[in-house]
Design an enzyme around this catalytic site. Structure first.
Site, PDB file in Angstrom:
ATOM      1  N   ASN A  33       0.840  -1.188   0.000  1.00  0.00           N
ATOM      2  CA  ASN A  33       0.000   0.000   0.000  1.00  0.00           C
ATOM      3  C   ASN A  33       0.883   1.248   0.000  1.00  0.00           C
ATOM      4  OD1 ASN A  33      -2.623   1.121   0.079  1.00  0.00           O
ATOM      5  ND2 ASN A  33      -2.513   1.383   2.287  1.00  0.00           N
ATOM      6  N   VAL A  36      -5.396   5.109  -7.270  1.00  0.00           N
ATOM      7  CA  VAL A  36      -5.448   3.824  -6.568  1.00  0.00           C
ATOM      8  C   VAL A  36      -5.556   4.223  -5.098  1.00  0.00           C
ATOM      9  CG1 VAL A  36      -4.250   1.677  -6.035  1.00  0.00           C
ATOM     10  CG2 VAL A  36      -4.122   2.623  -8.348  1.00  0.00           C
ATOM     11  N   PRO A  37      -6.770   4.148  -4.534  1.00  0.00           N
ATOM     12  CA  PRO A  37      -7.094   4.865  -3.296  1.00  0.00           C
ATOM     13  C   PRO A  37      -6.538   4.259  -1.998  1.00  0.00           C
ATOM     14  CG  PRO A  37      -8.974   3.592  -4.000  1.00  0.00           C
ATOM     15  CD  PRO A  37      -7.917   3.431  -5.070  1.00  0.00           C
ATOM     16  N   CYS A  38      -5.233   4.310  -1.845  1.00  0.00           N
ATOM     17  CA  CYS A  38      -4.617   3.804  -0.626  1.00  0.00           C
ATOM     18  C   CYS A  38      -5.001   4.652   0.586  1.00  0.00           C
ATOM     19  CB  CYS A  38      -3.105   3.697  -0.779  1.00  0.00           C
ATOM     20  SG  CYS A  38      -2.292   5.232  -1.243  1.00  0.00           S
ATOM     21  N   HIS A  39      -5.467   5.875   0.362  1.00  0.00           N
ATOM     22  CA  HIS A  39      -5.880   6.723   1.484  1.00  0.00           C
ATOM     23  C   HIS A  39      -7.130   6.182   2.179  1.00  0.00           C
ATOM     24  CE1 HIS A  39      -8.194   8.270  -1.968  1.00  0.00           C
ATOM     25  NE2 HIS A  39      -9.090   8.668  -1.093  1.00  0.00           N
TER      26      HIS A  39
END
Length: 161
Positions: A110, A119-122
């Site tokens: 991540n 790519v929504p790692c948040h």
């Protein structure tokens, strides 16, 4: 390789692309000069990022080509399933991947995500609901989660003027 810098509400992003795909989007802490691009792929990335920040885009449709191991790519593919305005814990992500013992490896993958916001790692948080490491800084992670909650009309915990 093409490159451009673009200002967002949380700082400047550096967007890199080849002829056909976005290969990285990263947030910068330092001020930069905004640079135009003659790359259609980068211009599309700028358009979609602006729409995200305007609250009119919830899912990106960019052509992506992020370099990584097979495991990292699997993690990043699974991140794409975390819906806009919601969160998932690292444990939930590990269970979704049917690999519950890989939490640390998933967290490390991540952290190596080179496609910021897209790519929504948040959207991945600790099992206790805490915000955990984020390459862009925890304040940006909080901002992004608050932004998505505002757009969705749920979970607003602060007043915004």
């Amino acid at each position: 390789m093409y490159e451009a810098f673009h200002k967002t509400p949380v700082g400047f992003v550096r967007i890199r692309a080849d002829e056909t795909h976005v290969v990285s989007i990263s947030i910068r802490d330092e001020e930069c000069a905004e640079t135009p691009s003659d790359s259609p792929v980068i211009n599309l990335a700028i358009k979609e990022l602006d729409e995200y920040f305007d609250g009119t885009r919830r899912q990106f449709e960019l052509p992506l080509n992020q370099i990584g191991t097979d495991f990292q790519k699997e993690v990043w593919e699974n991140l794409l399933t975390v819906k806009y305005g919601s969160t998932m814990s690292y444990l939930q992500l590990a269970n979704q991947m049917k690999n519950p013992l890989a939490i640390r490896a998933i967290a490390a993958s991540n952290g190596r995500n080179m496609l910021w916001i897209v790519v929504p790692c948040h959207r991945v948080i600790g099992s206790d609901g805490s915000l955990t490491g984020y390459a862009g800084g925890l304040w940006r992670k909080q901002w992004l989660l608050d932004h998505e909650a505002r757009v969705m009309g749920v979970g607003q915990t602060k007043l915004f003027f």
